[in-house]
Design a protein around this motif. Structure first.
Motif, PDB file in Angstrom:
ATOM      1  N   GLU A 136       0.818  -1.206   0.000  1.00 16.92           N
ATOM      2  CA  GLU A 136       0.000   0.000   0.000  1.00 16.92           C
ATOM      3  C   GLU A 136       0.862   1.270   0.000  1.00 16.92           C
ATOM      4  OE1 GLU A 136      -3.281   0.128  -0.370  1.00 16.92           O
ATOM      5  OE2 GLU A 136      -3.066   2.322  -0.310  1.00 16.92           O
ATOM      6  N   ALA A 137       1.860   1.308   0.880  1.00 16.98           N
ATOM      7  CA  ALA A 137       2.682   2.516   1.015  1.00 16.98           C
ATOM      8  C   ALA A 137       3.452   2.794  -0.280  1.00 16.98           C
ATOM      9  CB  ALA A 137       3.652   2.356   2.187  1.00 16.98           C
ATOM     10  N   THR A 138       3.976   1.743  -0.877  1.00 15.69           N
ATOM     11  CA  THR A 138       4.734   1.909  -2.124  1.00 15.69           C
ATOM     12  C   THR A 138       3.826   2.394  -3.245  1.00 15.69           C
ATOM     13  OG1 THR A 138       5.959  -0.028  -1.372  1.00 15.69           O
ATOM     14  CG2 THR A 138       6.444   0.774  -3.578  1.00 15.69           C
ATOM     15  N   MET A 139       2.614   1.812  -3.315  1.00 15.16           N
ATOM     16  CA  MET A 139       1.673   2.229  -4.361  1.00 15.16           C
ATOM     17  C   MET A 139       1.369   3.716  -4.219  1.00 15.16           C
ATOM     18  SD  MET A 139      -1.129  -0.646  -5.267  1.00 15.16           S
ATOM     19  CE  MET A 139      -1.746  -1.132  -3.691  1.00 15.16           C
ATOM     20  N   HIS A 140       1.144   4.121  -2.992  1.00 15.58           N
ATOM     21  CA  HIS A 140       0.823   5.514  -2.729  1.00 15.58           C
ATOM     22  C   HIS A 140       1.967   6.417  -3.181  1.00 15.58           C
ATOM     23  CE1 HIS A 140      -1.531   8.574  -0.645  1.00 15.58           C
ATOM     24  NE2 HIS A 140      -0.358   9.136  -0.383  1.00 15.58           N
ATOM     25  N   GLN A 141       3.151   6.017  -2.810  1.00 13.51           N
ATOM     26  CA  GLN A 141       4.325   6.833  -3.102  1.00 13.51           C
ATOM     27  C   GLN A 141       4.588   6.858  -4.615  1.00 13.51           C
ATOM     28  OE1 GLN A 141       7.952   4.871  -2.680  1.00 13.51           O
ATOM     29  NE2 GLN A 141       8.676   6.574  -3.956  1.00 13.51           N
ATOM     30  N   ARG A 142       4.411   5.716  -5.267  1.00 12.68           N
ATOM     31  CA  ARG A 142       4.645   5.661  -6.716  1.00 12.68           C
ATOM     32  C   ARG A 142       3.596   6.482  -7.477  1.00 12.68           C
ATOM     33  NH1 ARG A 142       8.303   2.148  -8.682  1.00 12.68           N
ATOM     34  NH2 ARG A 142       7.372   2.188 -10.753  1.00 12.68           N
ATOM     35  N   ALA A 143       2.333   6.376  -7.044  1.00  5.37           N
ATOM     36  CA  ALA A 143       1.268   7.146  -7.698  1.00  5.37           C
ATOM     37  C   ALA A 143       1.597   8.633  -7.611  1.00  5.37           C
ATOM     38  CB  ALA A 143      -0.073   6.845  -7.035  1.00  5.37           C
ATOM     39  N   ASP A 144       2.037   9.032  -6.425  1.00  9.94           N
ATOM     40  CA  ASP A 144       2.416  10.417  -6.200  1.00  9.94           C
ATOM     41  C   ASP A 144       3.536  10.842  -7.144  1.00  9.94           C
ATOM     42  OD1 ASP A 144       1.098  11.868  -4.204  1.00  9.94           O
ATOM     43  OD2 ASP A 144       3.072  12.373  -3.334  1.00  9.94           O
ATOM     44  N   HIS A 145       4.529   9.990  -7.234  1.00 14.00           N
ATOM     45  CA  HIS A 145       5.697  10.275  -8.058  1.00 14.00           C
ATOM     46  C   HIS A 145       5.308  10.443  -9.532  1.00 14.00           C
ATOM     47  CE1 HIS A 145       9.808  10.010  -9.512  1.00 14.00           C
ATOM     48  NE2 HIS A 145       9.434   9.038 -10.332  1.00 14.00           N
ATOM     49  N   PHE A 146       4.449   9.531 -10.026  1.00 12.01           N
ATOM     50  CA  PHE A 146       4.154   9.561 -11.458  1.00 12.01           C
ATOM     51  C   PHE A 146       3.114  10.621 -11.825  1.00 12.01           C
ATOM     52  CE2 PHE A 146       6.418   5.571 -11.175  1.00 12.01           C
ATOM     53  CZ  PHE A 146       7.247   5.683 -12.283  1.00 12.01           C
ATOM     54  N   VAL A 147       2.268  10.998 -10.872  1.00 12.56           N
ATOM     55  CA  VAL A 147       1.390  12.152 -11.113  1.00 12.56           C
ATOM     56  C   VAL A 147       2.253  13.365 -11.419  1.00 12.56           C
ATOM     57  CG1 VAL A 147      -0.039  13.852  -9.931  1.00 12.56           C
ATOM     58  CG2 VAL A 147      -0.657  11.466  -9.815  1.00 12.56           C
ATOM     59  N   LYS A 148       3.299  13.529 -10.638  1.00 11.88           N
ATOM     60  CA  LYS A 148       4.180  14.680 -10.839  1.00 11.88           C
ATOM     61  C   LYS A 148       4.949  14.538 -12.138  1.00 11.88           C
ATOM     62  CE  LYS A 148       4.749  16.094  -6.056  1.00 11.88           C
ATOM     63  NZ  LYS A 148       4.658  14.916  -5.147  1.00 11.88           N
ATOM     64  N   MET A 149       5.395  13.311 -12.421  1.00 11.52           N
ATOM     65  CA  MET A 149       6.208  13.109 -13.610  1.00 11.52           C
ATOM     66  C   MET A 149       5.453  13.483 -14.885  1.00 11.52           C
ATOM     67  SD  MET A 149       8.168   9.728 -14.940  1.00 11.52           S
ATOM     68  CE  MET A 149       9.674   9.760 -14.017  1.00 11.52           C
ATOM     69  N   VAL A 150       4.149  13.188 -14.937  1.00 13.19           N
ATOM     70  CA  VAL A 150       3.390  13.552 -16.132  1.00 13.19           C
ATOM     71  C   VAL A 150       2.774  14.942 -16.016  1.00 13.19           C
ATOM     72  CG1 VAL A 150       2.914  11.152 -16.748  1.00 13.19           C
ATOM     73  CG2 VAL A 150       1.273  12.413 -15.338  1.00 13.19           C
ATOM     74  N   GLY A 151       3.172  15.655 -14.953  1.00 14.16           N
ATOM     75  CA  GLY A 151       2.766  17.053 -14.828  1.00 14.16           C
ATOM     76  C   GLY A 151       1.308  17.257 -14.461  1.00 14.16           C
ATOM     77  N   LEU A 152       0.745  16.336 -13.684  1.00 13.14           N
ATOM     78  CA  LEU A 152      -0.674  16.477 -13.325  1.00 13.14           C
ATOM     79  C   LEU A 152      -0.858  16.719 -11.833  1.00 13.14           C
ATOM     80  CD1 LEU A 152      -2.484  13.823 -15.545  1.00 13.14           C
ATOM     81  CD2 LEU A 152      -2.593  16.300 -15.720  1.00 13.14           C
ATOM     82  N   ASN A 153       0.203  17.152 -11.133  1.00  9.36           N
ATOM     83  CA  ASN A 153       0.005  17.404  -9.705  1.00  9.36           C
ATOM     84  C   ASN A 153      -1.019  18.530  -9.546  1.00  9.36           C
ATOM     85  OD1 ASN A 153       2.414  18.085 -11.045  1.00  9.36           O
ATOM     86  ND2 ASN A 153       3.063  19.336  -9.313  1.00  9.36           N
ATOM     87  N   GLY A 154      -1.886  18.333  -8.567  1.00  7.43           N
ATOM     88  CA  GLY A 154      -3.005  19.253  -8.386  1.00  7.43           C
ATOM     89  C   GLY A 154      -4.296  18.680  -8.948  1.00  7.43           C
ATOM     90  N   PHE A 155      -4.171  17.671  -9.815  1.00  6.63           N
ATOM     91  CA  PHE A 155      -5.372  17.076 -10.422  1.00  6.63           C
ATOM     92  C   PHE A 155      -5.703  15.704  -9.835  1.00  6.63           C
ATOM     93  CE2 PHE A 155      -4.081  20.143 -13.615  1.00  6.63           C
ATOM     94  CZ  PHE A 155      -5.300  20.693 -13.981  1.00  6.63           C
ATOM     95  N   GLU A 156      -5.001  15.327  -8.763  1.00  7.08           N
ATOM     96  CA  GLU A 156      -5.153  13.970  -8.210  1.00  7.08           C
ATOM     97  C   GLU A 156      -6.604  13.626  -7.910  1.00  7.08           C
ATOM     98  OE1 GLU A 156      -2.985  16.179  -7.188  1.00  7.08           O
ATOM     99  OE2 GLU A 156      -1.022  15.275  -6.777  1.00  7.08           O
ATOM    100  N   LYS A 157      -7.363  14.611  -7.421  1.00  7.39           N
ATOM    101  CA  LYS A 157      -8.725  14.311  -6.958  1.00  7.39           C
ATOM    102  C   LYS A 157      -9.767  14.540  -8.049  1.00  7.39           C
ATOM    103  CE  LYS A 157      -8.173  14.427  -2.052  1.00  7.39           C
ATOM    104  NZ  LYS A 157      -7.158  15.338  -1.483  1.00  7.39           N
ATOM    105  N   HIS A 158      -9.322  14.939  -9.239  1.00 10.04           N
ATOM    106  CA  HIS A 158     -10.282  15.147 -10.321  1.00 10.04           C
ATOM    107  C   HIS A 158     -10.696  13.821 -10.939  1.00 10.04           C
ATOM    108  CE1 HIS A 158      -9.037  19.262  -9.875  1.00 10.04           C
ATOM    109  NE2 HIS A 158      -9.883  19.657 -10.799  1.00 10.04           N
ATOM    110  N   PHE A 159     -11.830  13.866 -11.648  1.00 12.74           N
ATOM    111  CA  PHE A 159     -12.273  12.683 -12.367  1.00 12.74           C
ATOM    112  C   PHE A 159     -11.875  12.816 -13.839  1.00 12.74           C
ATOM    113  CE2 PHE A 159     -14.928  12.501  -8.621  1.00 12.74           C
ATOM    114  CZ  PHE A 159     -14.917  11.142  -8.340  1.00 12.74           C
ATOM    115  N   PRO A 160     -11.693  11.688 -14.532  1.00 15.00           N
ATOM    116  CA  PRO A 160     -11.223  11.749 -15.919  1.00 15.00           C
ATOM    117  C   PRO A 160     -12.059  12.668 -16.809  1.00 15.00           C
ATOM    118  CG  PRO A 160     -11.115   9.500 -15.152  1.00 15.00           C
ATOM    119  CD  PRO A 160     -11.774  10.294 -14.049  1.00 15.00           C
ATOM    120  N   ASN A 161     -13.380  12.693 -16.608  1.00 19.20           N
ATOM    121  CA  ASN A 161     -14.204  13.522 -17.502  1.00 19.20           C
ATOM    122  C   ASN A 161     -13.964  15.019 -17.307  1.00 19.20           C
ATOM    123  OD1 ASN A 161     -15.849  14.536 -15.398  1.00 19.20           O
ATOM    124  ND2 ASN A 161     -17.256  12.818 -15.564  1.00 19.20           N
ATOM    125  N   GLU A 162     -13.211  15.359 -16.263  1.00 22.06           N
ATOM    126  CA  GLU A 162     -12.906  16.773 -16.043  1.00 22.06           C
ATOM    127  C   GLU A 162     -11.587  17.175 -16.714  1.00 22.06           C
ATOM    128  OE1 GLU A 162     -14.956  17.230 -11.657  1.00 22.06           O
ATOM    129  OE2 GLU A 162     -13.007  16.274 -11.812  1.00 22.06           O
TER     130      GLU A 162
END
Lengths: 266, 265
Positions: free
Chosen positions: B111-137
Motif C-alpha cells: 500500500e505505502a509503495t503504491m501511494h508513493q509511486r502514484a504520487d511520483h508519477f502524477v508529478k512526472m506527467v505534470g498532473l500534480n493538483g489534479f489527483e482528486k479530479h475525475f477523468p471527464n474533467e
C-alpha cells in the motif's frame, strides 16, 4: 449550463434568476384560483368534484380527528418494507444474473415473462397467498419494485466497457478484480435508475394493493371516499399519494445524480 | 541485450461469416534491445495493433514465438504495461485512483509503495493538483498522461504503446511527443510504439519498423541516426525529412501494389 449563465451575468434581474419558480408558481395559483372561483359560483357539483377550500378543510379534519396519520403510517410502512426488500434482493440477484451468463440464460424465460406481465394482474393471487393483512401489500410493493431494480442491475453489470476490460486484463486483473473494480462500480448508475423506476412502480403497487384488499391505508382512503361519494376525502388521498410520489422521486433523482458525478455531463 | 524478441510470428483470423481465413500478421521477426525505443509504422489494417495485442498477451498466437528476456509470452504479465489509444480510464476513479489501478491489479507493491509511486508519477506527467479530479474533467491530452502514468507506475520492463496520441489534435500530439521523450529519457525503458504517423515514429524512435498491409509483413527497419535529447525542431531537419520520405515511399509502393492487385480482380 445554468452555472455558466448565472456566473457570466452577475447582475441579472430578480425575475430572470427565478423565472422557473415564478412561472410555475403562477400556474399553480391561477389554476387553483379558477377552480375555486368556479366552485364558489356553484358551477361544480360536490358529488363529482371537490374544491381547494373543501380539500384543505377535509385535510385538516382527517389529519387531526380522522385517520389520515395512521393511514399514512400504514401505507408508508408497507411501502418501506416492500421497497427495501425489493432493492436488496433486486441488486443481489441482478448482479449474479448479470455476471454469470449461464444463470442469466437459465432465468431469462421467467424474467421476461414476469417483466412483461403487469404485476397488478397477480394481486388476486397474492391475496389468496398472503391474506388481506399487511404482508400481501408488502409483497405487491416488493414485486412491483423488484423487477425494475433487477433488470437495470443486470443491464449495468453486463454493460462492461470493452476498453476498460482490455486495460484490466492487460494489467493481469483476475475475474474477481474485474468484478469488483469494473462491473460493480460501473453498474451503480444503472442500479440507481432502477431504484428510481422502482419508486414509481412500488407506489402504484402500494395503492392498488390497498384498493383491492384493505381496510386502511391511503389507497383505501381513496377507494372509500369514492364509494361513499365523499369526493373531499378522495381528493385528500390522491393529493397525499401525489406528493409522496413527487418527494420520493425527487429523492431518488438526487441520489442518482450524487452517485453519477463522474458521468460525462449531458 | 535483446529484451523483446519476436520470431517468425504469424497470426491468422478466421472470418466465420465469410468462411475465409485472413493472415493478419505474416512471419514477422523483430528484436528490441534493452532500453531501445522501437516504433512500428504502417497503414491501417497492417496488423500492427494485432502484433501489439499479442505482445501484450491479450491475443493468443500459434505460429512463431514472442519472448521477453527469453521467456515465452503466454498471456498478460507484470513485465509489460500498455498505454492504450483510448485512455481507458475508469470514469468513477479519480486521477490518483486511476494511476494506482495497474499496480492494484498486479499486486506487486504494498500500500505505502503504491501511494508513493502514484504520487511520483502524477508529478512526472505534470498532473500534480489534479489527483482528486475525475477523468471527464480532464482534456484528451491530460487523460493520455494519466494513461501513461498508470503504465509507468506499474514498473514494466517493456512499455507497449498503441497509437496513444492518434486521437489528439495536432498541436497536443506534438506537445505530447516531446513530453513523452522527456519522461522516457529519465529511465529509458524498452518501448514498443505503434503508430500510423511516420513523422511521429521517426521523431520518437531509435529504430522504425515499417509494416505493409494484407498480409501484415515487415517491409524494412530504419535506424534513426539522431542523438538525444531531441527537440521538436528536429522535424524540420533535412535528414529527418529524407528518412520520412523513404519510409513513405516504401509504404506507398506497397499500397500501389495492393491497388494493382485489386484492379486485376
Amino acid at each position: 449550463m445554468s452555472k455558466k449563465k448565472s456566473s457570466g451575468r452577475p447582475h441579472q434581474s430578480f425575475y430572470a434568476k427565478h423565472e422557473a419558480v415564478i412561472l410555475g408558481g403562477l400556474s399553480i395559483v391561477l389554476i387553483i384560483g379558477v377552480w375555486q372561483a368556479f366552485w364558489s359560483a356553484g358551477m361544480i357539483s360536490p358529488l363529482f368534484f371537490s374544491s381547494p377550500s373543501a380539500i384543505v378543510k377535509q385535510f385538516r379534519y382527517t389529519l387531526v380527528e380522522g385517520t389520515l396519520l395512521s393511514d399514512m403510517k400504514y401505507s408508508g410502512t408497507n411501502f418501506a418494507i416492500g421497497f427495501v426488500l425489493a432493492v436488496i434482493t433486486g441488486v443481489v440477484a441482478g448482479v449474479l444474473i448479470g455476471w454469470y451468463r449461464r444463470l442469466r440464460l437459465f432465468c431469462d424465460p421467467f424474467l421476461n415473462a414476469f417483466y412483461a406481465t403487469p404485476r397488478i394482474a397477480m394481486v388476486p393471487l397474492i391475496i389468496i397467498w398472503f391474506g388481506i393483512g399487511i404482508w400481501s401489500k408488502v409483497f405487491i410493493v416488493f414485486l412491483s419494485a423488484f423487477f425494475p431494480v433487477l433488470i437495470n442491475t443486470v443491464g449495468g453489470v453486463r454493460a462492461l466497457d470493452r476498453d476498460l476490460l482490455r486495460a484490466a486484463k492487460a494489467y493481469c486483473a483476475s475475474d474477481w478484480q474485474i468484478f469488483k473494480t469494473l462491473a460493480i462500480p460501473g453498474s451503480v448508475p444503472f442500479i440507481l435508475t432502477g431504484v428510481r423506476q422502482g419508486v414509481a412502480l412500488g407506489l402504484i403497487g402500494m395503492v392498488v394493493g390497498e384498493m383491492v384488499g384493505s381496510s386502511q391505508g391511503v389507497g383505501f382512503m381513496v377507494v372509500y371516499g369514492g364509494q361513499t361519494f365523499n369526493t373531499d376525502t378522495l381528493f385528500v388521498g390522491m393529493i397525499v399519494i401525489a406528493f409522496s410520489g413527487i418527494a420520493l422521486t425527487w429523492l431518488a433523482e438526487r441520489l442518482e445524480r450524487r452517485f453519477s458525478r463522474w458521468r460525462p455531463e449531458r | 541485450m535483446v529484451k523483446l524478441s519476436i520470431e517468425h510470428l504469424s497470426k491468422r483470423y478466421w472470418f466465420e461469416r465469410e468462411d475465409r481465413e485472413v493472415l493478419a500478421v505474416s512471419d514477422v521477426s523483430l528484436a528490441v534491445e534493452d532500453g531501445e525505443f522501437l516504433a512500428i509504422v504502417g497503414p491501417s489494417g497492417c496488423g500492427k495493433t494485432t502484433l501489439l495485442n499479442i505482445v501484450a498477451g491479450l491475443l493468443p498466437y500459434e505460429e512463431g514465438t514472442v519472448s521477453i528476456d527469453g521467456k515465452r509470452v503466454d498471456g498478460p504479465g507484470v513485465d509489460r504495461a500498455v498505454v492504450f489509444q483510448h485512455s481507458s480510464l475508469l470514469p468513477w476513479r479519480t486521477i490518483a485512483g486511476n494511476i494506482r489501478y495497474g499496480m492494484e491489479m498486479q499486486r506487486r507493491f504494498d500500500e505505502a509503495t503504491m501511494h508513493q509511486r502514484a504520487d511520483h508519477f502524477v508529478k512526472m506527467v505534470g498532473l500534480n493538483g489534479f489527483e482528486k479530479h475525475f477523468p471527464n474533467e480532464l482534456s484528451g491530452g491530460m487523460q493520455q498522461r494519466v494513461n501513461l502514468a498508470r503504465a509507468l507506475a506499474a514498473d514494466p520492463k517493456v512499455l507497449l504503446m498503441d497509437e496513444p496520441f492518434a486521437a489528439l489534435d495536432a498541436q497536443t500530439r506534438e506537445f505530447m511527443q516531446a513530453e513523452l521523450l522527456k519522461i522516457w529519457s529519465q529511465d529509458r525503458k524498452t518501448v514498443l510504439f505503434i503508430t500510423h504517423q511516420i513523422n511521429e515514429a521517426v521523431y520518437l524512435a531509435d529504430r522504425v519498423a515499417v509494416m505493409s498491409a494484407r498480409p501484415g509483413r515487415l517491409k524494412g527497419v530504419f535506424k534513426i541516426p539522431f542523438g538525444r535529447p531531441r527537440t521538436l525542431s528536429l522535424k524540420r531537419d533535412p535528414q529527418f525529412l529524407e528518412i520520412e520520405d523513404s519510409i513513405w515511399k516504401l509504404i506507398e509502393e506497397e499500397s500501389q501494389k495492393l491497388n494493382m492487385v485489386l484492379a486485376e480482380k
